[in-house]
Write a protein that holds these residues in place. Structure first.
Motif, PDB file in Angstrom:
ATOM      1  N   TYR A 271       0.942  -1.091   0.050  1.00 44.75           N
ATOM      2  CA  TYR A 271      -0.057  -0.034   0.065  1.00 44.75           C
ATOM      3  C   TYR A 271       0.892   1.262  -0.028  1.00 44.75           C
ATOM      4  CZ  TYR A 271       0.816  -0.580   5.005  1.00 44.75           C
ATOM      5  OH  TYR A 271       1.390  -0.398   6.235  1.00 44.75           O
ATOM      6  N   PHE A 272       2.129   1.229  -0.214  1.00 45.16           N
ATOM      7  CA  PHE A 272       2.942   2.324  -0.374  1.00 45.16           C
ATOM      8  C   PHE A 272       4.046   1.902  -1.377  1.00 45.16           C
ATOM      9  CE2 PHE A 272       4.841   0.243   3.192  1.00 45.16           C
ATOM     10  CZ  PHE A 272       6.070   0.080   2.914  1.00 45.16           C
ATOM     11  N   ALA A 273       4.708   3.087  -2.028  1.00 39.28           N
ATOM     12  CA  ALA A 273       5.469   2.677  -3.053  1.00 39.28           C
ATOM     13  C   ALA A 273       6.743   3.831  -2.860  1.00 39.28           C
ATOM     14  CB  ALA A 273       4.990   2.956  -4.379  1.00 39.28           C
ATOM     15  N   TYR A 274       7.914   3.364  -2.872  1.00 45.58           N
ATOM     16  CA  TYR A 274       9.106   4.449  -2.533  1.00 45.58           C
ATOM     17  C   TYR A 274      10.176   3.438  -2.865  1.00 45.58           C
ATOM     18  CZ  TYR A 274       9.879   2.795   2.246  1.00 45.58           C
ATOM     19  OH  TYR A 274       9.838   1.984   3.519  1.00 45.58           O
ATOM     20  N   ASN A 275      11.351   4.364  -3.002  1.00 44.58           N
ATOM     21  CA  ASN A 275      12.784   3.587  -3.146  1.00 44.58           C
ATOM     22  C   ASN A 275      13.292   3.356  -1.678  1.00 44.58           C
ATOM     23  OD1 ASN A 275      12.458   4.123  -5.684  1.00 44.58           O
ATOM     24  ND2 ASN A 275      13.797   5.942  -5.965  1.00 44.58           N
ATOM     25  N   ILE A 276      13.615   2.169  -1.296  1.00 45.96           N
ATOM     26  CA  ILE A 276      14.160   1.854  -0.067  1.00 45.96           C
ATOM     27  C   ILE A 276      15.593   1.559  -0.095  1.00 45.96           C
ATOM     28  CG2 ILE A 276      13.613  -0.780  -0.494  1.00 45.96           C
ATOM     29  CD1 ILE A 276      13.042  -0.651   2.678  1.00 45.96           C
ATOM     30  N   PHE A 277      16.336   2.038   0.809  1.00 49.44           N
ATOM     31  CA  PHE A 277      17.798   2.123   0.703  1.00 49.44           C
ATOM     32  C   PHE A 277      18.366   0.826   1.537  1.00 49.44           C
ATOM     33  CE2 PHE A 277      22.232   2.923   1.853  1.00 49.44           C
ATOM     34  CZ  PHE A 277      22.679   3.256   0.851  1.00 49.44           C
ATOM     35  N   LEU A 278      18.929  -0.269   1.268  1.00 50.60           N
ATOM     36  CA  LEU A 278      19.449  -1.114   2.049  1.00 50.60           C
ATOM     37  C   LEU A 278      21.075  -1.390   2.020  1.00 50.60           C
ATOM     38  CD1 LEU A 278      16.878  -4.091   1.055  1.00 50.60           C
ATOM     39  CD2 LEU A 278      16.429  -2.437   2.953  1.00 50.60           C
ATOM     40  N   ASP A 279      21.416  -1.754   2.949  1.00 48.24           N
ATOM     41  CA  ASP A 279      23.079  -2.088   2.854  1.00 48.24           C
ATOM     42  C   ASP A 279      23.053  -3.593   2.791  1.00 48.24           C
ATOM     43  OD1 ASP A 279      25.659  -2.769   3.320  1.00 48.24           O
ATOM     44  OD2 ASP A 279      25.842  -0.943   4.845  1.00 48.24           O
ATOM     45  N   PRO A 280      23.588  -4.051   1.656  1.00 52.93           N
ATOM     46  CA  PRO A 280      23.582  -5.392   1.477  1.00 52.93           C
ATOM     47  C   PRO A 280      24.629  -6.427   2.335  1.00 52.93           C
ATOM     48  CG  PRO A 280      25.083  -4.307  -0.105  1.00 52.93           C
ATOM     49  CD  PRO A 280      24.167  -3.216   0.562  1.00 52.93           C
ATOM     50  N   GLN A 281      25.801  -5.756   2.763  1.00 52.46           N
ATOM     51  CA  GLN A 281      26.363  -6.210   3.919  1.00 52.46           C
ATOM     52  C   GLN A 281      25.829  -6.367   5.112  1.00 52.46           C
ATOM     53  OE1 GLN A 281      28.955  -7.380   2.858  1.00 52.46           O
ATOM     54  NE2 GLN A 281      29.502  -6.470   1.024  1.00 52.46           N
ATOM     55  N   GLU A 282      24.746  -5.590   5.578  1.00 51.02           N
ATOM     56  CA  GLU A 282      24.110  -5.721   6.898  1.00 51.02           C
ATOM     57  C   GLU A 282      22.695  -6.074   6.925  1.00 51.02           C
ATOM     58  OE1 GLU A 282      24.161  -1.893   8.592  1.00 51.02           O
ATOM     59  OE2 GLU A 282      26.524  -1.814   8.959  1.00 51.02           O
ATOM     60  N   THR A 283      22.166  -6.210   5.568  1.00 50.74           N
ATOM     61  CA  THR A 283      20.769  -6.774   5.632  1.00 50.74           C
ATOM     62  C   THR A 283      20.648  -8.290   5.248  1.00 50.74           C
ATOM     63  OG1 THR A 283      19.921  -4.330   4.495  1.00 50.74           O
ATOM     64  CG2 THR A 283      18.629  -6.289   4.518  1.00 50.74           C
ATOM     65  N   ASN A 284      20.018  -8.987   6.033  1.00 51.27           N
ATOM     66  CA  ASN A 284      20.106 -10.368   5.901  1.00 51.27           C
ATOM     67  C   ASN A 284      19.253 -10.766   4.569  1.00 51.27           C
ATOM     68  OD1 ASN A 284      17.483 -11.416   6.617  1.00 51.27           O
ATOM     69  ND2 ASN A 284      17.784 -10.655   8.547  1.00 51.27           N
ATOM     70  N   ALA A 285      19.465 -11.787   3.866  1.00 53.81           N
ATOM     71  CA  ALA A 285      18.809 -12.229   2.558  1.00 53.81           C
ATOM     72  C   ALA A 285      17.350 -12.323   2.959  1.00 53.81           C
ATOM     73  CB  ALA A 285      19.824 -13.489   2.180  1.00 53.81           C
ATOM     74  N   TYR A 286      16.977 -12.878   3.788  1.00 46.01           N
ATOM     75  CA  TYR A 286      15.556 -13.170   4.077  1.00 46.01           C
ATOM     76  C   TYR A 286      14.707 -11.859   3.946  1.00 46.01           C
ATOM     77  CZ  TYR A 286      11.060 -13.506   6.579  1.00 46.01           C
ATOM     78  OH  TYR A 286       9.765 -13.402   6.894  1.00 46.01           O
ATOM     79  N   LEU A 287      15.579 -10.768   4.769  1.00 43.67           N
ATOM     80  CA  LEU A 287      14.551  -9.382   4.661  1.00 43.67           C
ATOM     81  C   LEU A 287      14.876  -8.735   3.511  1.00 43.67           C
ATOM     82  CD1 LEU A 287      15.194  -8.182   8.139  1.00 43.67           C
ATOM     83  CD2 LEU A 287      13.127  -9.209   7.392  1.00 43.67           C
ATOM     84  N   ALA A 288      15.994  -8.922   2.854  1.00 41.83           N
ATOM     85  CA  ALA A 288      16.060  -8.184   1.292  1.00 41.83           C
ATOM     86  C   ALA A 288      15.035  -9.032   0.512  1.00 41.83           C
ATOM     87  CB  ALA A 288      17.291  -8.509   0.920  1.00 41.83           C
TER      88      ALA A 288
END
Length: 603
Positions: A271-288
């Motif tokens: 229900y929302f649309a935007y650009n989200i910033f993720l650090d690939p070294q800190e974000t786990n694969a499941y949440l990504a």
């Protein structure tokens, strides 16, 4: 054989057989990519028996191995005895990579029809590491499954997620309020054209919100996620961790609270649309993988928070000075005590650790140690990250060297210090190695360098005297230190491997060269430093480093014949500084001891 470990491996292999997996990989991290993790996520230690802070365990249907770095070679070799795990030494010629080793084991089982899928838990592996591993395995025709946590089934008494209370860290210690920090982060997000960001690193979350916890041994952090959006801030945390005062504080800071396990569903919202910033070294694969990419565009990049956190404000720097003063007082009391106590013949590595912690605990604002003390006597000093246990604890005698690496958490700062202490007669070799390490330590502290240089560019200053004689150490020379946070803080480091993060005024960093002679002894000397301005010329701004640590360096082992005049001058200036800062807070006996310990060295 270690029956307990063997039984765990057997249970894992039964599960792997049922799930048609050829291997399973266990990292050292938790869902937040932490260096030190809550007990619930110490899966690699549980399955292998190796308890170092860094390492990866891999189990196939017929073999098992642990990869770790030089800090843990000796300790891991000892802990893995009888477990069925083989030690794999990282960065040593001939050591295969994990994909190479798995490929070799899968296709050498003699069946002729190998299962070619292996498993990892995507919740405890970063998105970047999973994508890299997929690519490396693909070259061998091996696929990767990421949605299985075998510990749900085989770790019967697995610890739960900690529920320790979260407390407010006052502005008088932080020097910057939460809204200011969030506004600075939002500014960076706008530069990346992003309207939201997921923060996973526990120390980053604690820093942003000016909160502290007790979920990780020695690290005052708490298990949570944080989402920062243009108009909202959401903390995903178990509600029972929030005392009334903390809940009210979060409401005042306009931080919404949602359940810890709800972050994945939130990222999948449509229900929302935007650009989200993720650090690939800190974000786990499941949440990504939870991000609903039909509505949300993912921008991958390095989190801006560690760099912001690394540059300390004036309040935080004042806090370090205060914490180091308290630590220095405790260390003087300890150093006065140790040699007479050892001479009586009743001290061990563990009793020395307890005594030092006791002196620190007497100081105001003391909360905890900042990491498990390394008290390595004689040959144990050559084990870089040795930690004495009841099984390894040995008597400390009135001869040779004791390597003592320790630190404390005070409300106003975190400390990290190493001293190598001569306890009696020394060999010529012990004196020479001690002096080489001291030379490296001093040369780094004497460094002047351009603003924006990286730690790799100055690392050689701490090693040059050793290199001339064919010696080296494989661990880093320096790391950042948190402000009543994690004792290891990045992203900047001083080490041989390329570290691109620039050094700036306001950053803290350790100076800790060492040399380790297997089976004999080890030497390391460490101060915590703060980077500050040196001068500005037509060629730009230049920086220098000022020691925060207040503790004498024992001169008894030093071979002054190989010290340069500038090195002796540094010793005298440092020791005068230590005496001037500490002496007003000491008893007459302590003051006299310190005066002797810091007496001027003649050229």
């Amino acid at each position: 054989m270690n029956r307990k470990i063997c039984e765990r491996i057997e249970a894992l292999r039964e599960l792997m057989k049922r799930e048609h997996l050829a291997a399973f990989i266990f990292p050292s991290t938790d869902p937040h990519h932490s260096e030190y993790v809550p007990d619930r996520w110490k899966g690699r230690e549980w399955i292998s028996g190796f308890n170092g802070s860094a390492g990866t365990a891999v189990v196939t249907m017929t073999d098992a191995a642990v990869w770790t770095d030089s800090r843990y070679f000796l300790a891991a070799a000892e802990q893995l005895k009888g477990t069925g795990f083989k030690l794999m030494k990282l960065k040593i010629a001939g050591t295969p990579s994990i994909p190479e080793w798995i490929n070799q084991k899968i296709y050498s089982n003699g069946t002729g029809s190998a299962i070619t899928e292996i498993g990892i838990d995507g919740r405890v592996n970063s998105y970047a590491s999973v994508e890299q591993l997929k690519m490396e395995l693909q070259a061998f025709g091996i696929t990767l499954r990421t949605n299985l946590d075998p510990f749900h089934e085989i770790w019967i008494d697995r610890p739960v997620i900690p529920d320790n209370p979260i407390v407010i860290h006052p502005l008088k210690y932080t020097g910057e309020d939460t809204q200011s920090k969030i506004n600075r982060i939002r500014k960076v997000l706008r530069e990346h054209h992003c309207e939201g960001m997921l923060v996973s690193a526990l120390d980053d979350i604690a820093w942003i919100l000016n909160l502290r916890g007790n979920d990780v041994h020695c690290n005052p952090v708490f298990v949570a996620y944080l989402v920062i959006e243009t108009d909202n801030v959401i903390l995903f945390v178990n509600q029972n961790k929030l005392p009334r005062e903390t809940s009210q504080y979060l409401q005042c800071e306009k931080v919404e609270v949602r359940p810890y396990d709800g972050v994945g569903a939130y990222l999948h919202n449509d229900y929302f649309a935007y650009n989200i910033f993720l650090d690939p070294q800190e974000t786990n694969a499941y949440l990504a993988g939870c991000v609903n990419t039909e509505h949300i565009h993912v921008v991958f990049g390095k989190s801006p928070v560690p760099v912001l956190k690394a540059v300390k404000n004036t309040t935080e720097i004042a806090g370090y000075h205060s914490a180091m003063l308290k630590d220095g007082i405790a260390l003087v009391k300890f150093l006065m005590w140790i040699k007479p106590a050892v001479a009586k013949g009743k001290e061990t590595e563990m009793s020395i650790d307890r005594k030092l912690t006791g002196f620190r605990a007497e100081q105001p604002l003391f909360k905890d140690i900042s990491f498990d003390t390394i008290a390595g006597y004689a040959a144990h000093g050559a084990i870089v990250h040795y930690e004495a246990t009841p099984e390894t604890d040995i008597p400390v005698e009135a001869k040779g060297l004791l390597l003592l690496d320790s630190g404390a958490q005070y409300l106003d700062g975190t400390t990290d210090i190493t001293r190598t202490i001569p306890l009696g007669p020394l060999t010529k070799e012990e004196r020479h190695i001690y002096t080489l390490v001291l030379k490296g330590h001093i040369q780094l502290e004497l460094a002047k360098f351009p603003d924006g240089a990286c730690g790799t560019q100055i690392d050689a200053l701490a090693r040059e005297a050793m290199w001339r004689e064919g010696y080296n150490f494989l661990h880093g020379t320096g790391h950042g230190v948190g402000s009543y946070l994690n004792v290891h803080e990045g992203p900047h480091q001083i080490r041989m491997e390329y570290m691109e993060t620039p050094l700036h005024a306001g950053m803290t960093v350790t100076d800790e060269p060492g040399l380790y002679l297997d089976g004999k002894f080890g030497v390391r000397i460490e101060n915590t430093l703060v980077i500050k301005g040196y001068k500005e010329t037509e060629f730009g701004k230049f920086l220098q480093m000022e020691p925060l640590t207040l503790c004498p360096i024992d001169m008894e082992p030093v071979d002054f014949d190989i010290l340069l005049p500038e090195e002796i001058l540094w010793i005298n200036r440092y020791h005068q500084h230590v005496y001037d800062k500490l002496s007003p807070y000491l008893s007459e006996d302590e003051k006299q001891w310190l005066k002797t310990a810091t007496k001027e060295v003649n050229f």
